[in-house]
Design an enzyme around this catalytic site. Structure first.
Site, PDB file in Angstrom:
ATOM      1  N   GLN A 157      -2.176   2.863  10.079  1.00  0.00           N
ATOM      2  CA  GLN A 157      -0.955   2.614   9.198  1.00  0.00           C
ATOM      3  C   GLN A 157       0.008   3.418  10.173  1.00  0.00           C
ATOM      4  O   GLN A 157       1.269   3.185   9.916  1.00  0.00           O
ATOM      5  CB  GLN A 157      -1.285   3.166   7.912  1.00  0.00           C
ATOM      6  CG  GLN A 157      -2.037   2.042   7.037  1.00  0.00           C
ATOM      7  CD  GLN A 157      -3.452   2.783   6.997  1.00  0.00           C
ATOM      8  OE1 GLN A 157      -3.864   3.095   7.854  1.00  0.00           O
ATOM      9  NE2 GLN A 157      -3.958   2.530   5.920  1.00  0.00           N
TER      10      GLN A 157
ATOM     11  N   ASN B  68      -5.066  12.796   0.431  1.00  0.00           N
ATOM     12  CA  ASN B  68      -4.350  11.794   0.973  1.00  0.00           C
ATOM     13  C   ASN B  68      -4.988  11.084   2.153  1.00  0.00           C
ATOM     14  O   ASN B  68      -6.291  11.393   2.275  1.00  0.00           O
ATOM     15  CB  ASN B  68      -3.059  12.462   1.811  1.00  0.00           C
ATOM     16  CG  ASN B  68      -2.091  11.897   2.257  1.00  0.00           C
ATOM     17  OD1 ASN B  68      -1.642  10.743   1.642  1.00  0.00           O
ATOM     18  ND2 ASN B  68      -1.734  11.951   3.737  1.00  0.00           N
ATOM     19  N   LYS B  69      -4.531  10.420   3.050  1.00  0.00           N
ATOM     20  CA  LYS B  69      -5.213   9.586   3.876  1.00  0.00           C
ATOM     21  C   LYS B  69      -6.276  10.196   4.736  1.00  0.00           C
ATOM     22  O   LYS B  69      -6.013  11.499   5.035  1.00  0.00           O
ATOM     23  CB  LYS B  69      -3.997   8.852   4.664  1.00  0.00           C
ATOM     24  CG  LYS B  69      -4.688   8.039   6.053  1.00  0.00           C
ATOM     25  CD  LYS B  69      -5.651   6.988   5.641  1.00  0.00           C
ATOM     26  CE  LYS B  69      -4.982   5.821   4.384  1.00  0.00           C
ATOM     27  NZ  LYS B  69      -6.126   5.052   3.834  1.00  0.00           N
TER      28      LYS B  69
ATOM     29  N   ARG C 267       0.870  -1.169   0.092  1.00  0.00           N
ATOM     30  CA  ARG C 267      -0.006   0.088   0.012  1.00  0.00           C
ATOM     31  C   ARG C 267       0.754   1.304  -0.034  1.00  0.00           C
ATOM     32  O   ARG C 267       2.168   1.270   0.113  1.00  0.00           O
ATOM     33  CB  ARG C 267      -1.054  -0.178   1.203  1.00  0.00           C
ATOM     34  CG  ARG C 267      -0.204  -0.661   2.478  1.00  0.00           C
ATOM     35  CD  ARG C 267      -0.539   0.194   3.826  1.00  0.00           C
ATOM     36  NE  ARG C 267      -0.218   1.837   3.638  1.00  0.00           N
ATOM     37  CZ  ARG C 267       0.797   2.346   3.707  1.00  0.00           C
ATOM     38  NH1 ARG C 267       1.977   1.541   3.984  1.00  0.00           N
ATOM     39  NH2 ARG C 267       1.009   3.630   3.750  1.00  0.00           N
ATOM     40  N   GLY C 268       0.408   2.442  -0.126  1.00  0.00           N
ATOM     41  CA  GLY C 268       0.940   3.531  -0.278  1.00  0.00           C
ATOM     42  C   GLY C 268       1.017   3.874  -1.875  1.00  0.00           C
ATOM     43  O   GLY C 268       1.422   2.985  -2.583  1.00  0.00           O
ATOM     44  N   ALA C 269       0.767   5.226  -2.258  1.00  0.00           N
ATOM     45  CA  ALA C 269       0.553   5.524  -3.582  1.00  0.00           C
ATOM     46  C   ALA C 269       1.773   4.888  -4.500  1.00  0.00           C
ATOM     47  O   ALA C 269       1.523   4.206  -5.294  1.00  0.00           O
ATOM     48  CB  ALA C 269       0.179   6.954  -3.716  1.00  0.00           C
TER      49      ALA C 269
ATOM     50  N   ARG D 290      -7.462   0.052  -6.458  1.00  0.00           N
ATOM     51  CA  ARG D 290      -7.717   1.101  -5.610  1.00  0.00           C
ATOM     52  C   ARG D 290      -7.638   2.379  -6.610  1.00  0.00           C
ATOM     53  O   ARG D 290      -6.835   2.721  -7.317  1.00  0.00           O
ATOM     54  CB  ARG D 290      -6.417   1.271  -4.851  1.00  0.00           C
ATOM     55  CG  ARG D 290      -6.127  -0.013  -3.749  1.00  0.00           C
ATOM     56  CD  ARG D 290      -5.401   0.280  -2.591  1.00  0.00           C
ATOM     57  NE  ARG D 290      -6.232   1.225  -1.684  1.00  0.00           N
ATOM     58  CZ  ARG D 290      -5.644   1.597  -0.687  1.00  0.00           C
ATOM     59  NH1 ARG D 290      -4.238   1.513  -0.614  1.00  0.00           N
ATOM     60  NH2 ARG D 290      -6.088   2.589   0.299  1.00  0.00           N
TER      61      ARG D 290
ATOM     62  N   ASP E  44      -1.897  11.024  -2.185  1.00  0.00           N
ATOM     63  CA  ASP E  44      -2.119   9.868  -3.295  1.00  0.00           C
ATOM     64  C   ASP E  44      -2.512  10.456  -4.523  1.00  0.00           C
ATOM     65  O   ASP E  44      -2.428   9.720  -5.429  1.00  0.00           O
ATOM     66  CB  ASP E  44      -3.561   9.119  -2.622  1.00  0.00           C
ATOM     67  CG  ASP E  44      -3.056   8.214  -1.588  1.00  0.00           C
ATOM     68  OD1 ASP E  44      -2.647   8.304  -0.368  1.00  0.00           O
ATOM     69  OD2 ASP E  44      -2.867   6.825  -2.112  1.00  0.00           O
TER      70      ASP E  44
HETATM   71  O1  MRU Z   1      -4.764   3.427   2.076  1.00  0.00           O
HETATM   72  P1  MRU Z   1      -2.971   3.588   2.247  1.00  0.00           P
HETATM   73  O2  MRU Z   1      -2.399   2.988   3.208  1.00  0.00           O
HETATM   74  O3  MRU Z   1      -2.450   2.940   0.758  1.00  0.00           O
HETATM   75  O4  MRU Z   1      -2.933   5.042   2.103  1.00  0.00           O
HETATM   76  C1  MRU Z   1      -1.559   5.576   2.062  1.00  0.00           C
HETATM   77  C2  MRU Z   1      -1.292   7.076   2.122  1.00  0.00           C
HETATM   78  O5  MRU Z   1      -2.509   7.880   2.445  1.00  0.00           O
HETATM   79  C3  MRU Z   1      -0.149   7.813   2.241  1.00  0.00           C
HETATM   80  O6  MRU Z   1       0.118   8.915   2.830  1.00  0.00           O
HETATM   81  C4  MRU Z   1       0.086   8.061   0.764  1.00  0.00           C
HETATM   82  O7  MRU Z   1      -0.104   6.939  -0.320  1.00  0.00           O
HETATM   83  C5  MRU Z   1       1.538   8.783   0.547  1.00  0.00           C
HETATM   84  S1  MRU Z   1       2.591   7.327   0.575  1.00  0.00           S
HETATM   85  C6  MRU Z   1       4.099   7.659   0.311  1.00  0.00           C
END
Ligand code: MRU
Length: 340
Positions: free
Chosen positions: A194, A245-246, A46-48, A89, A235
């Protein structure tokens, strides 16, 4: 030693299963695109930026399994592969950017064997370029951090989230490597924690002093204790700088502005989506409400409780002090800077 969140092993992909951290450090080897697509949905990776890297490898795995006698037959079957991966996603721009790059390679392929080889090479290239970009932006972003800073960060944005160096967490780690004394306030990041599970794990490994807070404590700390700046990842960044973002990021940005605290977004340029004029157009993933009513399988709310679970929110660009990319640090007017 940077953790390897994702790795290509020639004919399969190895990922660190992030859904089991920090309790267990379990690596999974996946050799078909369906299981890698499921791993993305289930947040095992996970994470963009890491989703983009995984998406590229998933496309390559899918291509390797296609048995086609002609280029046309290959192209037909290939569509199922890319549409499955694109459906995992919706918010992470990096996923669609990576699929787009793979699509260009497939379209230029001369024959099936050479197309498969070229797709694998492209996926590896996407991964290594992303790793270089996140290290570069971390280096640039570290210029904004001074000695003795207390930095508030949200969600997880380190090596785990990028398959490379990290974005917001990369900036913090690079500042520490430069000899600056930094302290971190890490939000737990409900509903899937997370921050508590992954950022705490990465900060501990990096030997950076940190304190875990619940998301709802951010205002307390910003108004009553020292918070030098807030840094988060992204994201998707729209053409005007509005940033997805999250979930909870928007709240932090408003609180930061109210308290006169700089609010930075760190993201590689692959997260920027110039096709969307503003954050209103960014698709927001809505996940299973059970992630809100339950924690790690344990129910918190009475049975039948209705819950909502948008995974991301939009921070309007007016709350963002600067966007840190590998190509430079961008400030208002974002439209111009992001185009550049
Ligand atoms: O749902 P996730 O855990 O994939 O969300 C991740 C985030 O929101 C991060 O802040 C974002 O992807 C940037 S990661 C370098």
């Amino acid at each position: 030693m940077m953790v390897k969140a994702i790795e290509w092993l020639g004919d399969r992909v190895r990922i660190l299963d992030q859904s089991r951290l920090p309790q267990e450090e379990v690596y999974l080897e996946l050799d078909d695109y369906h299981s890698l697509a499921s791993a993305i949905v289930e947040l095992k990776i996970r994470g963009a930026p890491a989703i983009g890297v995984a998406g590229g490898y998933a496309v390559a795995l899918g291509a390797l399994k296609i048995e086609a006698r002609s280029r046309e037959e290959f192209q037909e079957r290939w569509k199922d592969v890319t549409s499955t991966i694109a459906a995992t996603r919706p918010t992470a721009r990096n996923l669609f950017w990576a699929i787009g790059r793979m699509q260009k390679v497939a379209a230029a392929g001369k024959d099936v064997a050479r197309t498969k080889k070229a797709l694998v090479e492209e996926a590896i290239k996407i991964h290594s370029e992303e790793a270089v970009a996140t290290e570069k932006l971390s280096q640039l972003g570290a210029e904004l951090i001074r000695d003795n800073f207390t930095i508030l960060t949200h969600c997880n944005t380190g090596a785990l989230a990028t398959g490379g160096y990290g974005t917001a967490l990369g900036v913090i780690i690079r500042a520490k490597e430069q000899g600056k004394r930094v302290k971190v306030l890490a939000t737990e990041t409900r509903p899937l924690l997370q921050g508590a599970r992954l950022t705490a794990w990465e900060l501990k490994r990096a030997n950076i002093p940190f304190t875990l807070i619940t998301d709802s404590m951010a205002g307390y700390f910003m108004s009553r204790e020292k918070v030098s700046c807030v840094i988060v990842g992204a994201d998707r960044v729209a053409a005007n700088g509005d940033t997805a973002n999250k979930i909870g990021t928007y709240t932090l940005a408003v609180l930061a502005k109210e308290n006169g605290i700089p609010f930075y977004v760190a993201a590689p340029t692959t997260t920027i989506d110039p096709s969307l004029a503003s954050g209103d157009e960014i698709p927001i993933e809505e996940r299973n409400p059970e992630e809100v009513t339950h924690i790690q399988g344990v129910s918190l709310a009475p049975e039948g409780t209705l819950a909502r679970n948008p995974a991301f929110d939009i921070t309007p660009h007016r709350y963002i002090t600067a966007i840190i990319t590998e190509n430079g640090i961008i400030r208002e007017p974002y439209g111009e800077g992001l185009r550049g």
